[in-house]
Design a protein around this motif. Structure first.
Motif, mmCIF file in Angstrom:
data_model
loop_
_atom_site.group_PDB
_atom_site.id
_atom_site.type_symbol
_atom_site.label_atom_id
_atom_site.label_comp_id
_atom_site.label_asym_id
_atom_site.label_seq_id
_atom_site.Cartn_x
_atom_site.Cartn_y
_atom_site.Cartn_z
ATOM 1 N N VAL A 196 0.831 -1.473 0.083
ATOM 2 C CA VAL A 196 0.036 0.127 -0.187
ATOM 3 C C VAL A 196 0.806 1.370 0.002
ATOM 4 C CG1 VAL A 196 -0.366 0.289 2.575
ATOM 5 C CG2 VAL A 196 -1.905 1.037 1.009
ATOM 6 N N LEU A 197 2.088 1.019 0.408
ATOM 7 C CA LEU A 197 2.913 2.407 0.823
ATOM 8 C C LEU A 197 3.379 2.888 -0.674
ATOM 9 C CD1 LEU A 197 4.059 4.789 2.585
ATOM 10 C CD2 LEU A 197 5.866 2.974 2.921
ATOM 11 N N PRO A 198 3.982 2.075 -1.546
ATOM 12 C CA PRO A 198 4.295 2.470 -2.686
ATOM 13 C C PRO A 198 3.383 3.007 -3.709
ATOM 14 C CG PRO A 198 5.353 0.366 -2.482
ATOM 15 C CD PRO A 198 4.444 0.702 -1.327
ATOM 16 N N LEU A 199 1.879 2.240 -3.728
ATOM 17 C CA LEU A 199 1.018 2.739 -4.407
ATOM 18 C C LEU A 199 0.520 4.463 -3.760
ATOM 19 C CD1 LEU A 199 -1.181 -0.418 -4.446
ATOM 20 C CD2 LEU A 199 -0.175 0.661 -6.356
ATOM 21 N N LEU A 200 0.547 4.491 -2.567
ATOM 22 C CA LEU A 200 0.247 5.706 -1.966
ATOM 23 C C LEU A 200 1.333 6.947 -2.413
ATOM 24 C CD1 LEU A 200 -1.189 4.980 1.677
ATOM 25 C CD2 LEU A 200 -2.388 6.207 -0.275
ATOM 26 N N VAL A 201 2.614 6.423 -2.397
ATOM 27 C CA VAL A 201 3.492 7.317 -2.681
ATOM 28 C C VAL A 201 3.423 8.025 -4.282
ATOM 29 C CG1 VAL A 201 6.163 7.646 -3.399
ATOM 30 C CG2 VAL A 201 5.242 6.602 -1.141
ATOM 31 N N THR A 202 3.186 6.937 -4.983
ATOM 32 C CA THR A 202 3.161 7.239 -6.623
ATOM 33 C C THR A 202 1.724 8.215 -6.889
ATOM 34 O OG1 THR A 202 4.127 5.275 -7.081
ATOM 35 C CG2 THR A 202 2.591 6.227 -8.843
ATOM 36 N N SER A 203 0.768 7.810 -6.179
ATOM 37 C CA SER A 203 -0.775 8.506 -6.032
ATOM 38 C C SER A 203 -0.477 9.848 -5.615
ATOM 39 C CB SER A 203 -1.752 7.573 -5.564
ATOM 40 O OG SER A 203 -2.001 6.587 -6.230
#
Length: 598
Positions: A196-203
């Motif tokens: 969930v962390l990389p997805l949040l960083v990108t978004s």
């Protein structure tokens, strides 16, 4: 120092100094930047082309140039794809799903820019599709290729493809939450503590950069002037059911028309698609391009929706109250044919914008009809702009089978968070309705039929990622039906296996011989010349054919309780055996290689 030497030194430093998860977080940040820039470039190109072509259009009457522009755009985009790209770049989200399930998360480098070029030409010239699916493919290509550039482990590449898709949605819509839930619902990637962390960083990175470059205002100018009343909930539920039926119509009509185009040659596709699209846009100008101007007109609260009749032959009837509903009803029915003709004729675009467009019109028509019929005195007033907004969420949720994406995307696109509850109700009702008729979304149904779809069920996901050809074992000694028992015993003495496939002179599979079935005669030399293989061979409990899904293969093992099953091709030629023990070994390897644990 050459770039190659610098790159190799960097990889050595990365391996020695950084943990893999730190590299993934850094790459996800870069993906956010690049996807936001890609979204900005795409939107700028589309608006630039549209402005040049339509700035001198007349408003009071038909514009015959509508018959020309869309066909020209499709022709240019189609020739670009056919002769320069030389690869299929349509059905962007389906391609991402396929890349995840079958191509080890590899998306070709040219997808970083080719979808932007082809879709901007298609939509800028009036193609009736959306830019979002192409930018999602672009974002996923950015994620895949950046991951490979930084030599990220295979199991993280799937996550970086998801990051690219999330960044593309967040960047083009300025909707970070929608980007994340789109990856979970549509691309079906599992969320764990780490993923969930990389997805949040990108978004968040992509959305922030979009705010800096395109302003902080919401994408659609929605004016929330009427608070939601609980007495309207029954009508919200009815709208959800209506949106589910509209989604079903869109999905099936799209598949029907695509099947027709699939059977035609390139130039026949172009002539048919361009003709249909041009005529439809000439008759119904709101079908031109993405249709976001129509959405703004219906949800802005200015009640200026009669302006949608501008540029059309229906302009002279704009003062009649029901003209707008008849007009929009025609648009609602014809949008699917305009969109499928655009892509079928050679254009490049997606169904994000068409689903938003259809949902907005469906919600508006629903509220308008309730408010302007003779029964309106018995019903509460339904704000057309509110119901148009809810309709956008409902049709998107139905077409994509993604109720959370529909809910949060519309809330973020318009700033209409006050309507979060009715948005959720409409999305869920629409999703439930279409799920009764279509088990898979318009993106995933093709892969689901082939057994190539990754799902949230981890067992099925792992089976989907397994390659049947790598499971086949070849160290089984083949025997002929005319061989004697004595010949068979000699073969048994040289073989490490206890199963022997029986084939004819053309290697066509005929049956098997099991040691357990001949144990009582194999040590009796007096029978060696009396018995032949044809007499002692039997049929296997099941046969695996190349092309079967792993799910079907495992079902055969479960039903037969066998540990080894023969594999044949479409001509019944013997290829080898698959064993349950080998499947279990490969299952563990695929699980460790492709899935990020907590």
């Amino acid at each position: 120092m050459s770039f190659e030497k610098f790159y190799n030194n960097f990889l050595v430093w990365k391996t020695q100094s950084l943990k893999e998860k730190q590299v993934v977080l850094f790459v996800s940040f870069l993906i956010g930047i690049f996807t936001a820039l890609a979204a900005l470039i795409l939107k700028t190109l589309i608006h630039f082309i549209q402005h040049i072509l339509t700035s001198n259009f007349l408003t009071q009457g038909a514009n015959y140039i509508y018959l020309i522009y869309p066909a020209v755009g499709i022709l240019i985009a189609g020739l670009f794809v056919k002769y320069i790209v030389k690869d299929d770049i349509g059905h962007g989200v389906t391609k991402i799903l396929y890349a995840i399930s079958q191509k080890k998360s590899f998306i070709k480098l040219h997808n970083v820019y080719t979808s932007i070029v082809a879709s901007s030409i298609t939509i800028g010239f009036g193609g009736s599709v959306g830019a979002e699916a192409p930018i999602v493919l672009t974002g996923s290509a950015i994620g895949s290729n950046l991951g490979r550039f930084f030599k990220v482990e295979q199991k993280y590449l799937m996550l970086l493809i998801g990051c690219g898709a999330a960044g593309a949605i967040a960047g083009i819509f300025k909707a970070p939450i929608a980007g994340l839930v789109f990856v979970v619902e549509v691309l079906m990637l599992d969320l764990t503590t780490f993923t969930v962390l990389p997805l949040l960083v990108t978004s968040v990175t992509a959305a922030t950069l979009s705010y800096l470059t395109m302003g902080t205002t919401a994408m659609f100018s929605y004016a929330h002037t009427d608070a939601f009343l609980f007495e309207r909930i029954p009508f919200v539920i009815l709208l959800g059911i209506f949106c589910g039926l509209v989604s079903l119509y869109f999905t099936r009509a799209m598949n029907w028309t695509e099947n027709i185009f699939r059977k035609l040659s390139y130039w026949k596709k172009f002539i048919l698609g361009a003709s249909i699209l041009s005529i439809l846009i000439f008759l119904l100008p709101p079908l031109y391009g993405e249709g976001y101007d129509t959405i703004n007109a219906l949800i802005s609260g200015t009640k200026d929706y009669n302006g949608l009749l501008d540029n059309s032959m229906f302009f002279q009837f704009k003062d009649h109250r029901w003209t707008i509903i008849l007009f929009l009803g025609g648009v609602l029915l014809m949008k699917v044919f305009a969109s499928s003709s655009t892509n079928g004729a050679g254009g490049t675009g997606g169904i994000f914008a068409p689903s938003l467009f259809l949902g907005c019109i469906a919600g508006f028509i629903f509220a308008f009809v309730v408010n302007h019929t003779q029964l309106s005195g018995y019903f509460p007033f339904l704000p057309e702009e509110n119901f148009a907004l809810m309709g956008m969420a409902g049709v998107m949720a139905g077409v994509m089978h993604a109720p959370l994406t529909g809910t949060f995307l519309i809330a973020e696109l318009t700033g209409g968070y006050e309507l979060l509850l009715p948005l959720m109700i409409v999305s869920v009702c629409s999703f439930v309705v279409i799920k009764l008729f279509e088990p898979h979304s318009i993106y995933s149904m093709r892969l689901a039929k082939k057994g190539e779809l990754i799902t949230h069920q981890k067992d099925k996901a792992v089976l989907t990622l397994m390659d049947i050809e790598k499971l086949i074992e070849f160290n089984f000694q083949k025997i002929r039906p005319d061989m004697t028992l004595g010949d068979l015993v000699k073969v048994i003495s040289r073989s490490p296996r206890n199963i022997f496939p029986v084939v004819d002179n053309h290697d066509r599979f005929l049956g098997i011989v099991l040691i357990d079935n001949i144990r009582n005669i194999m040590f009796r030399p007096e029978l060696y010349n009396r018995f032949h293989v044809s007499r002692v061979m039997t049929s296997p409990p099941a046969i695996i054919k190349v092309g079967m899904t792993m799910d079907a293969i495992m079902k055969n093992f479960d039903e037969t309780k066998a540990w080894n099953l023969p594999v044949v091709d479409e001509k019944d030629t013997y290829l080898g055996f698959i064993s349950k023990s080998n499947i279990l070994d490969v299952y563990r390897e695929v699980l460790a290689e492709n899935f990020v644990e907590e």
